[in-house]
Design an enzyme around this catalytic site. Structure first.
Site, PDB file in Angstrom:
ATOM      1  N   CYS A 105      69.144 -34.949   2.501  1.00  0.00           N
ATOM      2  CA  CYS A 105      68.886 -35.306   1.350  1.00  0.00           C
ATOM      3  C   CYS A 105      68.352 -36.568   1.226  1.00  0.00           C
ATOM      4  O   CYS A 105      68.605 -37.271   1.886  1.00  0.00           O
ATOM      5  CB  CYS A 105      70.483 -35.371   0.748  1.00  0.00           C
ATOM      6  SG  CYS A 105      70.450 -36.203  -0.980  1.00  0.00           S
ATOM      7  N   GLN A 142      58.815 -16.748  16.097  1.00  0.00           N
ATOM      8  CA  GLN A 142      58.356 -15.993  17.217  1.00  0.00           C
ATOM      9  C   GLN A 142      57.073 -14.933  16.855  1.00  0.00           C
ATOM     10  O   GLN A 142      56.441 -14.543  17.616  1.00  0.00           O
ATOM     11  CB  GLN A 142      59.372 -15.452  17.844  1.00  0.00           C
ATOM     12  CG  GLN A 142      60.302 -14.441  17.258  1.00  0.00           C
ATOM     13  CD  GLN A 142      61.332 -13.889  17.915  1.00  0.00           C
ATOM     14  OE1 GLN A 142      61.201 -12.890  18.617  1.00  0.00           O
ATOM     15  NE2 GLN A 142      62.451 -14.842  17.918  1.00  0.00           N
ATOM     16  N   ASN A 153      57.522 -34.116   8.269  1.00  0.00           N
ATOM     17  CA  ASN A 153      56.712 -33.014   8.220  1.00  0.00           C
ATOM     18  C   ASN A 153      56.885 -32.305   6.814  1.00  0.00           C
ATOM     19  O   ASN A 153      58.051 -31.907   6.362  1.00  0.00           O
ATOM     20  CB  ASN A 153      57.308 -32.140   9.329  1.00  0.00           C
ATOM     21  CG  ASN A 153      56.350 -30.828   9.268  1.00  0.00           C
ATOM     22  OD1 ASN A 153      55.273 -31.107  10.126  1.00  0.00           O
ATOM     23  ND2 ASN A 153      56.562 -29.601   8.907  1.00  0.00           N
ATOM     24  N   GLU A 154      55.827 -32.017   5.957  1.00  0.00           N
ATOM     25  CA  GLU A 154      55.950 -31.257   4.854  1.00  0.00           C
ATOM     26  C   GLU A 154      57.056 -31.603   3.868  1.00  0.00           C
ATOM     27  O   GLU A 154      57.995 -30.921   3.760  1.00  0.00           O
ATOM     28  CB  GLU A 154      55.729 -29.546   5.344  1.00  0.00           C
ATOM     29  CG  GLU A 154      54.587 -29.312   5.716  1.00  0.00           C
ATOM     30  CD  GLU A 154      54.543 -27.913   5.835  1.00  0.00           C
ATOM     31  OE1 GLU A 154      55.051 -27.081   5.962  1.00  0.00           O
ATOM     32  OE2 GLU A 154      53.243 -27.408   6.019  1.00  0.00           O
ATOM     33  N   HIS A 186      54.992 -16.148  14.810  1.00  0.00           N
ATOM     34  CA  HIS A 186      53.882 -16.813  14.254  1.00  0.00           C
ATOM     35  C   HIS A 186      52.877 -16.869  15.453  1.00  0.00           C
ATOM     36  O   HIS A 186      53.051 -17.497  16.473  1.00  0.00           O
ATOM     37  CB  HIS A 186      54.160 -18.131  13.877  1.00  0.00           C
ATOM     38  CG  HIS A 186      53.353 -18.732  12.935  1.00  0.00           C
ATOM     39  ND1 HIS A 186      52.051 -19.382  13.595  1.00  0.00           N
ATOM     40  CD2 HIS A 186      53.310 -19.358  11.784  1.00  0.00           C
ATOM     41  CE1 HIS A 186      51.514 -20.137  12.758  1.00  0.00           C
ATOM     42  NE2 HIS A 186      52.337 -19.905  11.184  1.00  0.00           N
ATOM     43  N   TRP A 246      55.537 -16.021   7.615  1.00  0.00           N
ATOM     44  CA  TRP A 246      56.517 -16.396   6.633  1.00  0.00           C
ATOM     45  C   TRP A 246      56.029 -15.954   5.123  1.00  0.00           C
ATOM     46  O   TRP A 246      56.789 -15.948   4.223  1.00  0.00           O
ATOM     47  CB  TRP A 246      56.600 -17.906   6.458  1.00  0.00           C
ATOM     48  CG  TRP A 246      55.343 -18.727   6.512  1.00  0.00           C
ATOM     49  CD1 TRP A 246      54.682 -19.153   7.751  1.00  0.00           C
ATOM     50  CD2 TRP A 246      54.340 -19.057   5.354  1.00  0.00           C
ATOM     51  NE1 TRP A 246      53.394 -19.954   7.308  1.00  0.00           N
ATOM     52  CE2 TRP A 246      53.116 -19.718   6.150  1.00  0.00           C
ATOM     53  CE3 TRP A 246      54.171 -18.786   4.043  1.00  0.00           C
ATOM     54  CZ2 TRP A 246      52.154 -20.232   5.229  1.00  0.00           C
ATOM     55  CZ3 TRP A 246      53.217 -19.037   3.202  1.00  0.00           C
ATOM     56  CH2 TRP A 246      52.230 -19.873   3.910  1.00  0.00           C
ATOM     57  N   GLU A 263      47.283 -28.806  10.008  1.00  0.00           N
ATOM     58  CA  GLU A 263      47.762 -27.349  10.413  1.00  0.00           C
ATOM     59  C   GLU A 263      46.683 -26.436   9.914  1.00  0.00           C
ATOM     60  O   GLU A 263      46.760 -26.264   8.557  1.00  0.00           O
ATOM     61  CB  GLU A 263      49.279 -27.070  10.175  1.00  0.00           C
ATOM     62  CG  GLU A 263      50.176 -28.043  10.581  1.00  0.00           C
ATOM     63  CD  GLU A 263      51.601 -27.653  10.431  1.00  0.00           C
ATOM     64  OE1 GLU A 263      51.875 -26.657   9.755  1.00  0.00           O
ATOM     65  OE2 GLU A 263      52.426 -28.430  10.430  1.00  0.00           O
TER      66      GLU A 263
HETATM   67  C1  GLA Z   1      54.313 -25.381   8.223  1.00  0.00           C
HETATM   68  C2  GLA Z   1      55.154 -26.189   9.183  1.00  0.00           C
HETATM   69  C3  GLA Z   1      55.146 -25.740  10.651  1.00  0.00           C
HETATM   70  C4  GLA Z   1      55.266 -24.408  10.886  1.00  0.00           C
HETATM   71  C5  GLA Z   1      54.234 -23.769   9.955  1.00  0.00           C
HETATM   72  C6  GLA Z   1      54.202 -22.265  10.190  1.00  0.00           C
HETATM   73  O1  GLA Z   1      53.327 -25.439   7.915  1.00  0.00           O
HETATM   74  O2  GLA Z   1      54.429 -27.530   9.294  1.00  0.00           O
HETATM   75  O3  GLA Z   1      55.935 -26.478  11.544  1.00  0.00           O
HETATM   76  O4  GLA Z   1      56.395 -23.951  10.419  1.00  0.00           O
HETATM   77  O5  GLA Z   1      54.457 -23.962   8.732  1.00  0.00           O
HETATM   78  O6  GLA Z   1      52.918 -21.712   9.386  1.00  0.00           O
END
Ligand code: GLA
Ligand code: GLA
Length: 651
Positions: A107, A364, A141-142, A366, A323, A315
């Protein structure tokens, strides 16, 4: 123009590290991002840090001549932290605590999470801040991925009330701003205000908008805490964050003020199949190429998120993802094409996700540049091809485009708070408008409403519910042709109907224009619109306009109401106009602006980088490029196959 890769040394036997590093360098990669999910290994128990493995990983990469981008590991809080301080966990809209076992389970409003994050980031930055191989830092991250910007925790509630007190000053002012006389929602104290969730009837849209603004500020505050630590202990090293595609739950341009480089994570097939910004027909047609405009839109957005204009793809999809609902294989050549497209739009670095497919846990399925048994995959071969080509293509500096497209985060929250038409999706609308411009061969800068528009010849505003007089002023001073979309100028900053009816402050451009009614159009309803030679349609939404004398209707509905209004340099499109209609209006505006706009062959897109003209082909049929007969190509030639790339000198 450099290539990189995302790597997780902790997921592999250490005996592989040296050969991994050597093969990365041999492939032509220069930069490796590591560690952004490694908190449990870096700090296995509170305050106990284990650096040996990370020292060795960084040094192994450095010895192979690779540069390292270190990610702070806060997107994956370890179990001991959650156990010790359950308040770090986020709470969902049903009041359930989001449990440990994946990632992003924190959070943003948890003070104990701030403290624990500051400790690990400080320790990491002290250790590696001046390491010669560590050339940049990524925060977390994101942010917001997996729907994690908002948390309905007690911590969030407490901070929301304080945020409200700061914004409104007095509870009377809040009651007034939110219109709380309605349904007896009046509060006596800030401590009475709750979170806008799980009420029997819809929450007050003013409260929803305030809560979204608050949640965005919380993300910015958390990021700033990390940035300040990194600046102190890693001086001279750029700080970046990896944003996402079509992601709107916090103010990216405001976060950009705290960063040195913007970066984003580009998954063209995942974004097409997994986000609902494209039609079913487009999903089918482009299932292996990606949509011609989705990655490009985000490249053009992120180029403008940090003032210096520096941006990376942190990335880059390099094979199938895991996903989206359906995960297709990229068309052979597409990984190369996506990489070149990012460079064409001005990227400094394109970093592939990931070095090797991991045979266990959530990802796995990906892909990576290498298969799980460590053979170079198709994406790896294409990365190597780009590395070879980079040696032959000069690096040109990106210049500002002549066309701007305006996006606005708070505007999206305002419309989401009162959609009134279930499929009025702001990102989809932005993509449709952007596509219309790109199909005419125009380069576009995607900018916030706060931008300086001088130098632009055409400014397109797909929708901007909250318009400030200052914005109108800057647009007028630019002298650009202007095109506004539906619901623009429709709301005040506190989510009331604009004074004097919509389009509110835009009446400075359209004297006397009033939106007297609005209509949500359910799927299956398409209102015909005549637009000169083009027969077009409006779906999803229309504003019903009261058109005063002196304004011109360039297009009309069959009931006689104006669909497209023109006055001076400005146009207003009153509905969700189809692609053909948008193309026709944009072509008129471009021609009035003196911009060369020519419809491109199906699937072809162009983008300039300095004196180089790049072309990427997303269509099925081979196309002849709009290049002069004597064009000097530095990449490819005058005919492009599906997934092809070319670049030629403009002079
Ligand atoms: C996101 C995340 C990564 C990974 C990718 C998979 O972009 O930042 O850690 O999970 O997706 O596509
Ligand atoms: C119901 C309620 C009203 C109002 C209308 C809106 O009828 O009783 O208060 O909310 O719906 O259509």
């Amino acid at each position: 123009m450099k290539l990189g890769v995302c790597y997780y040394p902790e997921q592999w036997d250490e005996s592989l590290w040296a050969s991994d590093a050597r093969r990365m360098a041999e492939l032509g990669l220069s930069t490796v991002r590591i560690a952004e999910f490694a908190w449990a290994l870096i700090e296995p128990a509170p305050g106990r840090f284990e650096w040996d493995w990370l020292d060795r990983a960084i040094n192994t990469l450095a010895e192979a001549g690779l540069e390292v981008v270190l990610g702070t590991p806060t997107a994956a809080p370890p179990h001991w932290l959650v156990e010790q301080h359950p308040d770090v966990l986020a709470v969902d809209a049903h009041g359930r605590t989001k449990p440990f076992g994946s990632r992003r389970h924190y959070c943003f409003s948890s003070e104990t999470f701030h403290t624990a994050s500051a400790r690990v980031v400080t320790a990491m930055a002290e250790r590696y801040g001046s390491h010669p191989a560590v050339i940049a830092w990524q925060t977390d991250n994101e942010y917001g991925c997996h729907d994690t910007t908002v948390s309905y925790s007690q911590g969030a509630l407490k901070r929301f009330r304080a945020w409200l007190a700061e914004r409104y000053g007095s509870i009377e002012a809040l009651n007034q701003a939110w219109g709380n006389v309605f349904w007896s929602m009046t509060y006596a104290r800030f401590e009475d205000v709750g979170l806008p969730v799980a009420m029997p009837a819809p929450p007050n849209p003013s409260q929803l908008l305030a809560f979204q603004r608050f949640a965005s500020d919380e993300v910015l505050r958390y990021n700033r805490m990390q940035v300040e630590i990194l600046r102190r202990h890693a001086p001279g090293r750029p700080v970046l964050h990896n944003f996402m595609g079509f992601f709107g739950s916090f103010e990216h341009h405001k976060m950009g003020r705290d960063l040195d480089i913007a970066s984003w994570d580009s998954y063209p097939l995942g974004h097409l199949d997994g986000m609902n910004v494209a039609s079913e027909a487009e999903k089918l047609a482009h299932r292996r190429t990606g949509h011609p405009d989705i990655a490009a839109f985000n490249h053009d957005l992120y180029r403008g998120v940090v003032a210096s204009g520096r941006w990376w793809v942190m990335e880059q999809q390099a094979g199938p993802v895991n996903w989206a609902p359906w995960n297709a294989l990229p068309l052979p050549g597409m990984v190369r094409a996506w990489t070149w497209e990012a460079f064409a739009h001005g990227a400094e670095l394109v970093s592939y996700f990931r070095w090797r497919q991991v045979p266990y846990a959530q990802e796995q399925l990906h892909s990576g540049l290498n298969t799980p048994d460590n053979l170079l995959a198709t994406g790896g071969e294409e990365a190597a091809q780009v590395a070879r080509e980079l040696a032959t293509v000069p690096v040109e500096t990106s210049r500002p485009a002549r066309v701007a497209l305006v996006v606005d985060y708070a505007g999206k929250w305002a419309l989401d708070a009162l959609p009134n038409s279930a499929d009025f999706d702001v990102h989809t609308l932005q993509l449709r408008w952007y596509s219309a411009l790109r199909r005419l061969g125009l380069d576009v800068d995607v900018l916030p409403a706060s931008a300086d528009f001088s130098g632009y010849q055409l400014v397109a505003v797909p929708t901007l519910p909250v318009v400030s007089p200052d914005f109108v002023d800057r647009l007028q001073r630019s002298g650009a042709q202007l095109v506004f979309g539906p619901r623009s100028g429709s709301r005040t900053a506190e989510m009331h109907i604009a004074e004097g009816l919509p389009p509110g402050p835009l009446r400075a451009l359209f004297p006397g224009l009033r939106v007297t009614a609005v209509e949500g159009l359910r799927p299956g309803i398409a209102l015909p619109v005549s637009l000169g030679d083009t027969s077009a349609q409006v779906t999803r939404w229309r504003d019903v306009l009261d058109l005063p004398a002196g304004l011109t209707a360039e297009g009309s509905y069959s009931d006689g109401h104006a669909a497209v209004v023109q006055h001076g340099l400005a146009r207003y499109i009153s509905g969700w106009l189809c692609d053909a209609g948008l193309g026709a209006v944009m072509a008129r505006a471009a021609s009035a602006a003196g911009l060369p706009a020519q419809p491109l062959p199906e699937g072809l897109r162009l983008r300039r980088r300095g004196r180089l003209q790049f072309a990427v082909h997303y269509g099925e049929q081979a196309v002849q490029l709009p290049a002069p007969a004597d064009a000097r190509f530095v990449l490819g030639g005058p005919v492009l196959e599906a997934g092809g790339v070319a670049a030629w000198w403009l002079d």
